[in-house]
Design a protein around this motif. Sequence first.
Motif, PDB file in Angstrom:
ATOM      1  N   GLY A  86       0.245  -1.058  -0.022  1.00 16.75           N
ATOM      2  CA  GLY A  86      -0.407   0.079   0.229  1.00 16.75           C
ATOM      3  C   GLY A  86       0.354   1.043  -0.736  1.00 16.75           C
ATOM      4  O   GLY A  86      -0.447   2.354   0.372  1.00 16.75           O
ATOM      5  N   TYR A  87       1.860   0.501  -0.656  1.00 17.20           N
ATOM      6  CA  TYR A  87       3.350   1.976  -0.118  1.00 17.20           C
ATOM      7  C   TYR A  87       3.828   2.123  -1.043  1.00 17.20           C
ATOM      8  O   TYR A  87       4.183   1.465  -1.396  1.00 17.20           O
ATOM      9  N   CYS A  88       4.463   3.265  -1.907  1.00 22.52           N
ATOM     10  CA  CYS A  88       5.103   3.793  -3.050  1.00 22.52           C
ATOM     11  C   CYS A  88       6.232   4.491  -2.759  1.00 22.52           C
ATOM     12  O   CYS A  88       5.222   5.921  -3.025  1.00 22.52           O
TER      13      CYS A  88
ATOM     14  N   ALA B  33       3.594   6.574  -8.221  1.00 30.60           N
ATOM     15  CA  ALA B  33       3.846   6.303  -6.846  1.00 30.60           C
ATOM     16  C   ALA B  33       2.494   5.370  -6.676  1.00 30.60           C
ATOM     17  O   ALA B  33       2.130   4.382  -6.417  1.00 30.60           O
ATOM     18  N   ALA B  34       1.388   6.340  -7.534  1.00 35.40           N
ATOM     19  CA  ALA B  34       0.188   5.115  -6.026  1.00 35.40           C
ATOM     20  C   ALA B  34      -0.424   4.852  -7.348  1.00 35.40           C
ATOM     21  O   ALA B  34      -0.801   3.575  -6.620  1.00 35.40           O
TER      22      ALA B  34
ATOM     23  N   GLY C 245       8.752  11.169  -4.849  1.00 36.16           N
ATOM     24  CA  GLY C 245       6.996  11.390  -4.929  1.00 36.16           C
ATOM     25  C   GLY C 245       6.474  10.127  -3.716  1.00 36.16           C
ATOM     26  O   GLY C 245       7.674   9.038  -3.806  1.00 36.16           O
ATOM     27  N   LYS C 246       5.818  10.439  -2.582  1.00 37.10           N
ATOM     28  CA  LYS C 246       5.360   9.448  -1.939  1.00 37.10           C
ATOM     29  C   LYS C 246       3.792   8.928  -2.058  1.00 37.10           C
ATOM     30  O   LYS C 246       3.145  10.298  -2.142  1.00 37.10           O
ATOM     31  N   SER C 247       3.043   7.819  -1.923  1.00 34.35           N
ATOM     32  CA  SER C 247       2.234   7.055  -2.271  1.00 34.35           C
ATOM     33  C   SER C 247       1.410   7.016  -1.300  1.00 34.35           C
ATOM     34  O   SER C 247       2.763   5.431  -1.437  1.00 34.35           O
TER      35      SER C 247
END
Lengths: 152, 152, 152, 152
Positions: free
Chosen positions: B37-39, B68-69, B103-105
Amino acid sequence: MNFKPKFTNFKKKVEDSFNRQQFMELIGAKLVDVKPGYCEIQVPYDQTLTQQHGFFHAGIISTIADNAAGYAGFSLMEESSSVLTVEFKLNLLSPGDGELLIGKSNVLKNGRTLTICRSEIYIRKNGEEKLCAASQTTLIELKDRSDKNETA
Amino acid sequence: MNFKPKFTNFKKKVEDSFNRQQFMELIGAKLVDVKPGYCEIQVPYDQTLTQQHGFFHAGIISTIADNAAGYAGFSLMEESSSVLTVEFKLNLLSPGDGELLIGKSNVLKNGRTLTICRSEIYIRKNGEEKLCAASQTTLIELKDRSDKNETA
Amino acid sequence: MNFKPKFTNFKKKVEDSFNRQQFMELIGAKLVDVKPGYCEIQVPYDQTLTQQHGFFHAGIISTIADNAAGYAGFSLMEESSSVLTVEFKLNLLSPGDGELLIGKSNVLKNGRTLTICRSEIYIRKNGEEKLCAASQTTLIELKDRSDKNETA
Amino acid sequence: MNFKPKFTNFKKKVEDSFNRQQFMELIGAKLVDVKPGYCEIQVPYDQTLTQQHGFFHAGIISTIADNAAGYAGFSLMEESSSVLTVEFKLNLLSPGDGELLIGKSNVLKNGRTLTICRSEIYIRKNGEEKLCAASQTTLIELKDRSDKNETA
């Protein structure tokens, strides 16, 4: 809608700004048309622009949507103004599977501070064009702000 | 939130997909972190990635937000699934003026068909990080669909 | 984030504005909390607020998302300013099936002209809260503009 | 675009669904027109629908945008399907200052699972109509799901 530009050379100003964007050169984007409140940008297919299935990457599609909107709006701003994208929203409707990406944007409202645009991105494959994405963008006009890098 | 991946090798699947995106190579993007659930994706500054003021182009910022999403969501999908971006909305909060884009999603909701993510994009300049953009994205999981180009 | 209001009575100004919105009265909305850069609004369930399945109508959910964001931003603006929503984007994550709708909004960036907020809307059912919707909003501060109907 | 409905009584199905939405009655909304891939909804001015300046509240504008889009899409879905809004984005272009709010929505793409619409909301004042808001919406078709409250 019928928009009136605020100075004669609006088209040259848009072209100069576009040509200063080195990212447009990297992806092979071409400024195809500029009219008051309208802009069209095209990107021919290249393998370096692809996502995992070999189609145009969504990042290219959103780049074209954003830039077409930005310059559609910029065409209506003051000669001494710069433009920034405040935000945009993009729906991806079909895969970018084809040989040419075509982004067209029209100004919906040109306000004193904010300008709103709608864009459609088409994908051409074997001569046929298909709607690939649709976006809605908010721009802000920065009065008396250079469109160039002032420290350059 | 605490998400559970649906198979062991979710991280390798994300990495393989990322590595097949030639556009990531063109812009020098690096897949820095993948968790359920994270990238996180980073792009070092390069003059070929710039807009008219010499900053990161909004197209690069939206590319990183979108990707990222996409991979944050992909990390939670079935092993046999592919992922597509349905739509996203991006607010640009500060110019991309710096040496590294980060970028963090995070997944907000992982539904059976649709997955919703929120992303933040930071710009690092002289060691300090600043919020540069924020986005909200809808993804669709395509069950039993290869993530590769099947005709390749 | 830690925001500083620009004058002492920001909370009363938000409350007065909220109380002038007759639509808030019609739907039974309550202004529950106002802090610098934060606002919470609640709406108890009522059959008159429903869509075809008997749940809270998406229009109520978006109304609360929009208003919570508007007043979170308004709490940081000048005493003599008015606020307008430029645009917002809302993802509906779960049906509005419950007895209380709770909208919370936080300012992400408070710029000179534009303010960006993120909101979460929760639905409470049998004492448990669930994320129902998430939105991202752009506001504009109108300097030296009354927040009242000047012709009234 | 020229859309073909999937069954004869699509119009009655839309009307029945609209009439079950008690919130439409509360705000005095009228379903004015339904065609394949198109819907128009109107709301006459009433003081109970206002924001702090006495104009139509943005919540009413977004309600109409959302509902017009939802029913434009619903008109093209299977007889046994229900519809949910996945997300929408709305730009507010002019204050809702007038005697009638008019929302019109057109389907842009009707996919197997997702349907995308664009809507325009006009405000009529002294007989003249002005563009008040513009939105872009993603809907999901829920196959074999009743549009009524099954427990009722």
